[in-house]
Scaffold this motif. Structure first.
Motif, PDB file in Angstrom:
ATOM      1  N   THR A 208       0.850  -1.190   0.000  1.00 33.83           N
ATOM      2  CA  THR A 208       0.000   0.000   0.000  1.00 33.83           C
ATOM      3  C   THR A 208       0.883   1.237   0.000  1.00 33.83           C
ATOM      4  N   ALA A 209       0.471   2.270  -0.762  1.00 33.66           N
ATOM      5  CA  ALA A 209       1.216   3.523  -0.813  1.00 33.66           C
ATOM      6  C   ALA A 209       0.236   4.682  -0.852  1.00 33.66           C
ATOM      7  N   GLU A 210       0.583   5.785  -0.191  1.00 30.38           N
ATOM      8  CA  GLU A 210      -0.284   6.958  -0.191  1.00 30.38           C
ATOM      9  C   GLU A 210       0.535   8.227  -0.119  1.00 30.38           C
ATOM     10  N   LYS A 211       0.047   9.245  -0.811  1.00 27.54           N
ATOM     11  CA  LYS A 211       0.594  10.599  -0.733  1.00 27.54           C
ATOM     12  C   LYS A 211      -0.519  11.531  -0.315  1.00 27.54           C
ATOM     13  N   ASP A 212      -0.352  12.257   0.808  1.00 22.05           N
ATOM     14  CA  ASP A 212      -1.370  13.167   1.318  1.00 22.05           C
ATOM     15  C   ASP A 212      -1.306  14.505   0.595  1.00 22.05           C
ATOM     16  N   PRO A 213      -2.436  15.256   0.561  1.00 21.30           N
ATOM     17  CA  PRO A 213      -2.402  16.595  -0.033  1.00 21.30           C
ATOM     18  C   PRO A 213      -1.377  17.478   0.667  1.00 21.30           C
ATOM     19  N   GLY A 214      -0.610  18.215  -0.119  1.00 20.87           N
ATOM     20  CA  GLY A 214       0.410  19.093   0.431  1.00 20.87           C
ATOM     21  C   GLY A 214       1.764  18.446   0.585  1.00 20.87           C
TER      22      GLY A 214
END
Length: 703
Positions: A208-214
């Motif tokens: 699993t991979a995620e990039k948050d806003p900002g």
């Protein structure tokens, strides 16, 4: 005799074997569904969690807590072989219902059909409708001891999720001026990617991979020049007779009632008033995107002899924290729980300390009615933790190392189950919890919990039943009641009284509180569900939030809410839902604040390809204190729990298309208009205008 029972009750098989269940199963496959006991949907329990935790960001990351049911939808659980733990892990039944099911199976033998569940005491039709998609009496079984890891990898199911989300309005952090020193390093996009291969709940291999806003993406500020967060795991159950469970990579670890160690999601006070006991698997694969509430390393459960088992775990995880530099020494004043590292200032706090954990659990279970376990945990930080000098931090943990140990138990005798846990910490504190679950009648269940968490008791990874977010500085007595007086009526209620002997956040004096909740629900099969709910909580709060003296005043503040909810099915393709909320907050600063909110929702299906959900809401409250938490359908594994407050209108539209083989396409658009002209956000989140618009797209491929 069994044949007569089956013949009598299968006269009502149309109540189960109807398009209602096909549609329900389809909905549950779209939204991660959890029905605890008395047909309580996932949305309601998430709403409860949000209102109790008062932390929207933390709650909205709990979608994967329902991942267990998704596996059962593909490979249903064999009710003829499932034990107490297997059934408890589904959260589909109350403790009393599980006990009655096991007693029935022990008395008459294996079930011939799922329809036979209708003769089990306390298993009513609403519960069976919710559970039916996840249960079987034969077919492919998850407990096949001959399956090898290679075979499960080949014959399992694959899934790939790719998601994009973005807030369309700009905020100050994305528009820095030339002299700005604090700004967002990345753009407004949120990216999510998950790839996984699984065989029911027995085998899982995923990333699993995620990039948050900002946060930066593919930039130098990102340590891996990619996503802001990565997670990977390998999880196998029943490897052989000695090795029961093995997890490598990221996993959740759950001991007892959560006083010593609990990194999974456990519901506390909710309208499922008798579903209060922690249970289920000790080790589970982690597939969420919270950057702190999990373990990273390896864990295993070993079968020593038939009644004895041993779980050992080791974890090392880089944690964010508020870094403090003083006279050449380095410490952290708090550990980061938001997982957001968007600005240069926040980026400095990323990977501030290494959190190493060693844990062990020795369990004795001679039969399914009794279990006793000893638990031990050692936590070490590479940088000392030195909380700010505040009254509510007087007994907070300080230093690098913390040790916890405890005993937990569960025993069932007849229609009664008792459970509890006793724990100590190296800070000199103790905590204990004791509870009882009673099946008073096939239509009545009662739960009682007493807890006493000392001011000096500290556990960095605890999550036990209670009022506060930390397992310390609290004593309380809880009563929960569930009644089914007729096939059409349900009554769920709880009452909780508690004290906080020491200081706590927003209360600079010892305090006491109480809370009650009552829901009266009426059903008509397959068509109508409506309920009336009343809720009130009274707890102390500082008179002046800016007062930091030792003589600050604390006064009781009462928060009351009333809710009317109705859901009606029109034919086989349309669901209509509506809700009205009234709220009041009194006390604290001597002022009374009021609020009212309402929404209506339509869910419509066109053939077997298209599904639409649309909601229109209006809310008018005097302040954020009078807020109403509402569950909203979102992109799969991204359902939302949103606080409605202020003077605002809100609407969203969700569309799903399943016309391509193995593919599901989803789109969602949501907007809030603040009609009172409120300025939105603060700091770098401050934006121009009085509306917020969120858009999202997702592609799901399953094979």
């Amino acid at each position: 005799m069994r044949a007569l029972y089956i013949q009598a009750y299968t006269l009502n098989t149309e109540l189960i074997n109807t398009p209602y269940f096909a549609y329900l199963a389809m909905l549950l496959s779209i939204v991660p569904a959890l029905c605890v006991g008395q047909e309580i949907p996932s949305g309601q329990l998430l709403e409860d969690a949000a209102s109790n935790l008062e932390d929207e960001a933390a709650v909205n990351d709990l979608n994967t807590a329902f991942d267990y049911l998704e596996a059962l939808r593909r490979r249903p659980l064999n009710v003829n072989k499932a034990g107490y733990g297997d059934l408890a892990a589904t959260h589909l039944f109350t403790d009393g219902q599980i006990v009655n099911l096991l007693k029935y199976r022990q008395k008459v033998g294996a079930l011939i059909s799922l329809y036979e569940l209708q003769v089990v005491p306390s298993l009513d039709l609403p519960t069976l409708r919710n559970a039916q998609p996840y249960l079987s009496v034969g077919g492919k079984q998850l407990d096949d001891g001959q399956l090898t890891v290679g075979r499960m990898l080949r014959e399992g199911e694959g899934e790939l999720y790719a998601r994009w989300q973005r807030r369309l309005e700009n905020s100050r952090g994305y528009r820095p001026d030339m002299a700005a020193t604090n700004y967002y390093l990345g753009d407004r996009n949120r990216y999510y990617l998950r790839a996984r291969r699984r065989y029911g709940n027995r085998f899982s291999l995923g990333v699993t991979a995620e990039k948050d806003p900002g946060e930066p993406f593919l930039k130098k500020h990102n340590a891996l020049r990619g996503f802001g967060f990565y997670s990977a795991h390998l999880f196998v159950q029943r490897v052989n007779r000695s090795l029961r469970t093995l997890a490598i990579g990221d996993y959740s670890l759950n001991f007892g009632q959560g006083l010593v160690m609990y990194t999974g999601f456990g519901f506390g006070k909710s309208i499922a008033a008798t579903s209060v006991v922690r249970g289920g698997a000790v080790i589970r694969p982690y597939t969420g995107v919270s950057e702190h509430q999990f373990m990273r390393g390896a864990a295993a459960t070993l079968t020593l002899t038939k009644p004895w088992s041993l779980t050992v775990a080791a974890s090392t995880l880089l944690r964010g924290g508020n870094v403090v530099e003083s006279e050449g020494s380095r410490s952290i004043s708090s550990l980061n729980t938001s997982g957001l590292y968007r600005s240069p200032a926040e980026a400095l706090d990323k990977h501030a300390a290494r959190h190493t954990t060693y844990a062990a659990r020795l369990a004795y279970r001679p039969h399914h009615r009794f279990q006793l376990a000893a638990n031990g945990v050692v936590d070490r930080l590479s940088v000392p933790l030195e909380p700010a000098d505040r009254l509510y931090n007087d007994f907070a943990f300080r230093g690098r190392q913390l040790r916890n140990a405890g005993l937990d138990y569960r025993y069932r005798l007849g229609n009664a189950t008792t459970f509890g846990e006793l724990a100590v910490s190296s800070t000199g504190g103790t905590a204990w919890l004791s509870g009882w679950l009673l099946s008073l009648h096939r239509s009545a269940e009662l739960s009682v919990i007493y807890r006493s968490y000392g001011e000096r008791y500290i556990a960095l990874r605890s999550q036990a039943f209670g009022e506060g977010s930390t397992t310390r500085n609290e004593r309380g007595l809880y009563f929960g009641l569930s009644l089914r007086p007729s096939p059409h009526w349900r009554i769920n209620a709880y009452y909780d009284a508690y004290t906080t002997p020491g200081f706590r956040f927003r209360a600079g004096r010892p305090d006491a509180g109480r809370e009650y909740r009552l829901r009266l629900t009426y059903y008509e099969k397959r068509r109508l569900e409506t309920y009336l709910e009343l809720r009130s909580e009274t707890k102390g709060r500082d008179v002046d939030a800016n007062d930091t003296s030792d003589l600050r005043g604390v006064t009781p503040r009462r928060r009351s809410q009333a809710r009317v909810h109705i859901q009606y099915r029109v034919g086989q393709r349309v669901d209509l839902r509506a809700r009205l909320d009234l709220g009041e907050v009194a006390g604290g600063d001597g002022k009374q604040r009021f609020g009212v909110g309402a929404w209506q929702e339509v869910r419509y299906r066109i053939g077997n390809k298209w599904t639409f959900s649309s909601r229109h809401a209006w809310v008018h409250t005097d302040s954020y204190d009078v807020r109403f938490y509402h569950y909203e359908q979102g992109l799969r594994y991204n359902a939302r729990v949103v606080p409605y407050y202020g003077e605002a209108l809100r609407a969203y539209l969700l569309a799903r298309y399943k016309g391509l083989r193995n593919l599901t396409l989803e789109a969602r658009l949501a907007q809030t208009w603040f009609t009172d002209g409120s300025k939105l956000g603060s700091g770098l989140d401050r934006q121009v205008g009085s509306s917020r618009t969120d858009a999202g797209l997702q592609v799901i491929w399953m094979w």
